[in-house]
Design a protein around this motif. Sequence first.
Motif, PDB file in Angstrom:
ATOM      1  N   GLN A  71      27.500  37.552  34.346  1.00 25.17           N
ATOM      2  CA  GLN A  71      27.344  38.229  33.061  1.00 25.17           C
ATOM      3  C   GLN A  71      27.110  37.210  31.956  1.00 25.17           C
ATOM      4  O   GLN A  71      27.904  36.280  31.780  1.00 25.17           O
ATOM      5  N   ASP A  72      26.040  37.392  31.217  1.00 30.63           N
ATOM      6  CA  ASP A  72      25.739  36.550  30.060  1.00 30.63           C
ATOM      7  C   ASP A  72      26.594  37.036  28.903  1.00 30.63           C
ATOM      8  O   ASP A  72      26.547  38.213  28.531  1.00 30.63           O
ATOM      9  N   ARG A  73      27.393  36.135  28.352  1.00 31.72           N
ATOM     10  CA  ARG A  73      28.262  36.482  27.226  1.00 31.72           C
ATOM     11  C   ARG A  73      27.984  35.589  26.021  1.00 31.72           C
ATOM     12  O   ARG A  73      28.894  35.099  25.359  1.00 31.72           O
ATOM     13  N   GLY A  74      26.706  35.373  25.750  1.00 30.88           N
ATOM     14  CA  GLY A  74      26.349  34.576  24.578  1.00 30.88           C
ATOM     15  C   GLY A  74      26.375  33.096  24.865  1.00 30.88           C
ATOM     16  O   GLY A  74      25.470  32.553  25.473  1.00 30.88           O
ATOM     17  N   GLU A  75      27.453  32.443  24.443  1.00 31.74           N
ATOM     18  CA  GLU A  75      27.549  30.994  24.616  1.00 31.74           C
ATOM     19  C   GLU A  75      27.952  30.572  26.027  1.00 31.74           C
ATOM     20  O   GLU A  75      27.841  29.407  26.376  1.00 31.74           O
ATOM     21  N   VAL A  76      28.443  31.535  26.812  1.00 30.18           N
ATOM     22  CA  VAL A  76      28.886  31.224  28.174  1.00 30.18           C
ATOM     23  C   VAL A  76      28.348  32.265  29.160  1.00 30.18           C
ATOM     24  O   VAL A  76      27.911  33.344  28.770  1.00 30.18           O
ATOM     25  N   THR A  77      28.427  31.915  30.420  1.00 31.94           N
ATOM     26  CA  THR A  77      28.128  32.850  31.506  1.00 31.94           C
ATOM     27  C   THR A  77      29.422  33.062  32.266  1.00 31.94           C
ATOM     28  O   THR A  77      30.141  32.109  32.568  1.00 31.94           O
ATOM     29  N   LEU A  78      29.726  34.321  32.559  1.00 30.05           N
ATOM     30  CA  LEU A  78      30.936  34.632  33.316  1.00 30.05           C
ATOM     31  C   LEU A  78      30.578  35.030  34.744  1.00 30.05           C
ATOM     32  O   LEU A  78      29.606  35.744  34.970  1.00 30.05           O
ATOM     33  N   ILE A  79      31.370  34.563  35.686  1.00 29.57           N
ATOM     34  CA  ILE A  79      31.283  34.998  37.070  1.00 29.57           C
ATOM     35  C   ILE A  79      32.338  36.083  37.217  1.00 29.57           C
ATOM     36  O   ILE A  79      33.513  35.858  36.915  1.00 29.57           O
ATOM     37  N   ARG A  80      31.919  37.258  37.669  1.00 26.74           N
ATOM     38  CA  ARG A  80      32.815  38.417  37.706  1.00 26.74           C
ATOM     39  C   ARG A  80      32.798  39.082  39.075  1.00 26.74           C
ATOM     40  O   ARG A  80      31.792  39.078  39.756  1.00 26.74           O
ATOM     41  N   HIS A  81      33.884  39.657  39.452  1.00 25.05           N
ATOM     42  CA  HIS A  81      33.969  40.495  40.644  1.00 25.05           C
ATOM     43  C   HIS A  81      33.430  39.821  41.906  1.00 25.05           C
ATOM     44  O   HIS A  81      32.396  40.189  42.444  1.00 25.05           O
ATOM     45  N   ALA A  82      34.137  38.839  42.372  1.00 31.82           N
ATOM     46  CA  ALA A  82      33.769  38.115  43.593  1.00 31.82           C
ATOM     47  C   ALA A  82      34.532  38.704  44.773  1.00 31.82           C
ATOM     48  O   ALA A  82      35.759  38.572  44.854  1.00 31.82           O
ATOM     49  N   TYR A  83      33.821  39.357  45.679  1.00 30.75           N
ATOM     50  CA  TYR A  83      34.455  40.030  46.806  1.00 30.75           C
ATOM     51  C   TYR A  83      33.639  39.837  48.079  1.00 30.75           C
ATOM     52  O   TYR A  83      32.411  39.902  48.054  1.00 30.75           O
ATOM     53  N   VAL A  84      34.351  39.650  49.185  1.00 31.20           N
ATOM     54  CA  VAL A  84      33.736  39.528  50.503  1.00 31.20           C
ATOM     55  C   VAL A  84      34.398  40.554  51.419  1.00 31.20           C
ATOM     56  O   VAL A  84      35.627  40.689  51.419  1.00 31.20           O
ATOM     57  N   HIS A  85      33.581  41.256  52.186  1.00 29.22           N
ATOM     58  CA  HIS A  85      34.094  42.248  53.135  1.00 29.22           C
ATOM     59  C   HIS A  85      35.150  41.596  54.025  1.00 29.22           C
ATOM     60  O   HIS A  85      34.982  40.467  54.484  1.00 29.22           O
ATOM     61  N   THR A  86      36.251  42.294  54.246  1.00 31.37           N
ATOM     62  CA  THR A  86      37.381  41.751  55.004  1.00 31.37           C
ATOM     63  C   THR A  86      36.949  41.116  56.326  1.00 31.37           C
ATOM     64  O   THR A  86      37.396  40.023  56.670  1.00 31.37           O
ATOM     65  N   GLU A  95      31.624  31.151  48.778  1.00 29.84           N
ATOM     66  CA  GLU A  95      31.172  29.837  48.306  1.00 29.84           C
ATOM     67  C   GLU A  95      29.663  29.820  48.087  1.00 29.84           C
ATOM     68  O   GLU A  95      29.183  29.309  47.072  1.00 29.84           O
ATOM     69  N   LYS A  96      28.913  30.399  49.016  1.00 31.07           N
ATOM     70  CA  LYS A  96      27.450  30.449  48.868  1.00 31.07           C
ATOM     71  C   LYS A  96      27.053  31.253  47.640  1.00 31.07           C
ATOM     72  O   LYS A  96      26.173  30.845  46.886  1.00 31.07           O
ATOM     73  N   LEU A  97      27.702  32.393  47.462  1.00 28.31           N
ATOM     74  CA  LEU A  97      27.399  33.214  46.291  1.00 28.31           C
ATOM     75  C   LEU A  97      27.732  32.478  44.997  1.00 28.31           C
ATOM     76  O   LEU A  97      26.934  32.473  44.056  1.00 28.31           O
ATOM     77  N   LEU A  98      28.898  31.848  44.947  1.00 23.78           N
ATOM     78  CA  LEU A  98      29.303  31.136  43.739  1.00 23.78           C
ATOM     79  C   LEU A  98      28.330  30.010  43.413  1.00 23.78           C
ATOM     80  O   LEU A  98      27.886  29.882  42.260  1.00 23.78           O
ATOM     81  N   LYS A  99      27.960  29.213  44.382  1.00 22.37           N
ATOM     82  CA  LYS A  99      27.012  28.120  44.138  1.00 22.37           C
ATOM     83  C   LYS A  99      25.670  28.657  43.661  1.00 22.37           C
ATOM     84  O   LYS A  99      25.047  28.084  42.760  1.00 22.37           O
ATOM     85  N   GLU A 102      26.152  29.897  40.035  1.00 20.40           N
ATOM     86  CA  GLU A 102      26.314  28.746  39.134  1.00 20.40           C
ATOM     87  C   GLU A 102      24.969  28.075  38.869  1.00 20.40           C
ATOM     88  O   GLU A 102      24.700  27.622  37.756  1.00 20.40           O
ATOM     89  N   GLY A 103      24.126  28.012  39.878  1.00 20.79           N
ATOM     90  CA  GLY A 103      22.806  27.403  39.733  1.00 20.79           C
ATOM     91  C   GLY A 103      21.845  28.214  38.881  1.00 20.79           C
ATOM     92  O   GLY A 103      20.824  27.705  38.434  1.00 20.79           O
ATOM     93  N   MET A 104      22.164  29.467  38.643  1.00 15.71           N
ATOM     94  CA  MET A 104      21.308  30.338  37.840  1.00 15.71           C
ATOM     95  C   MET A 104      21.506  30.151  36.340  1.00 15.71           C
ATOM     96  O   MET A 104      20.669  30.540  35.550  1.00 15.71           O
ATOM     97  N   SER A 105      22.637  29.599  35.946  1.00 15.38           N
ATOM     98  CA  SER A 105      22.982  29.524  34.536  1.00 15.38           C
ATOM     99  C   SER A 105      22.824  28.105  33.987  1.00 15.38           C
ATOM    100  O   SER A 105      23.182  27.135  34.640  1.00 15.38           O
ATOM    101  N   THR A 106      22.300  28.046  32.767  1.00 16.55           N
ATOM    102  CA  THR A 106      22.243  26.768  32.061  1.00 16.55           C
ATOM    103  C   THR A 106      23.388  26.675  31.042  1.00 16.55           C
ATOM    104  O   THR A 106      23.544  25.654  30.391  1.00 16.55           O
ATOM    105  N   PRO A 110      33.064  29.167  32.238  1.00 15.89           N
ATOM    106  CA  PRO A 110      34.480  28.827  32.158  1.00 15.89           C
ATOM    107  C   PRO A 110      35.197  29.190  33.459  1.00 15.89           C
ATOM    108  O   PRO A 110      34.873  30.186  34.101  1.00 15.89           O
ATOM    109  N   SER A 111      36.184  28.379  33.819  1.00 16.18           N
ATOM    110  CA  SER A 111      36.941  28.662  35.033  1.00 16.18           C
ATOM    111  C   SER A 111      38.050  29.679  34.771  1.00 16.18           C
ATOM    112  O   SER A 111      38.558  30.284  35.698  1.00 16.18           O
ATOM    113  N   GLU A 112      38.425  29.861  33.527  1.00 21.36           N
ATOM    114  CA  GLU A 112      39.420  30.863  33.146  1.00 21.36           C
ATOM    115  C   GLU A 112      38.975  31.532  31.858  1.00 21.36           C
ATOM    116  O   GLU A 112      38.385  30.905  30.996  1.00 21.36           O
ATOM    117  N   VAL A 113      39.279  32.799  31.780  1.00 21.33           N
ATOM    118  CA  VAL A 113      38.924  33.535  30.569  1.00 21.33           C
ATOM    119  C   VAL A 113      40.177  34.087  29.942  1.00 21.33           C
ATOM    120  O   VAL A 113      41.068  34.518  30.578  1.00 21.33           O
TER     121      VAL A 113
END
Length: 113
Positions: A71-86, A95-99, A102-106, A110-113
């Motif tokens: 999610q683009d939140r102006g000055e930052v990009t947030l990573i939201r709702h990270a879930y993997v099927h049990t 890890e693949k999704l996160l990387k 992360e590579g999509m945003s310039t 933040p690691s914590e909100v």
Amino acid sequence: MTPIRPCGAADLPQIFSIINDAAQAYKGIIPADRWHEPYMPLDELKAQIGQGIAFWGCESDGKLEGVMGIQDRGEVTLIRHAYVHTAQRRKGIGEKLLKHLEGMSTKPIPSEV
């Protein structure tokens, strides 16, 4: 390599299923006043998408196995709702999704909100 792709409206049932399946791991950890069944109701998921969260998915054999939102939140990009099927945990999907996200945003992510 498991393909990572943007999710669309047709993926909504799978996203809903993955989120609520994966959330079961946190039942009893998430405070009782914040836990409900399903953990994320479909209307809430649709509202989150309407607020600008774009979901990306990691698939295997044409089936989504994990999802993560960005999610683009102006000055930052947030990573939201990270879930993997049990059944697919501990295979590097998150890890693949996160990387990938992360590579999509310039912008800073933040690691914590």
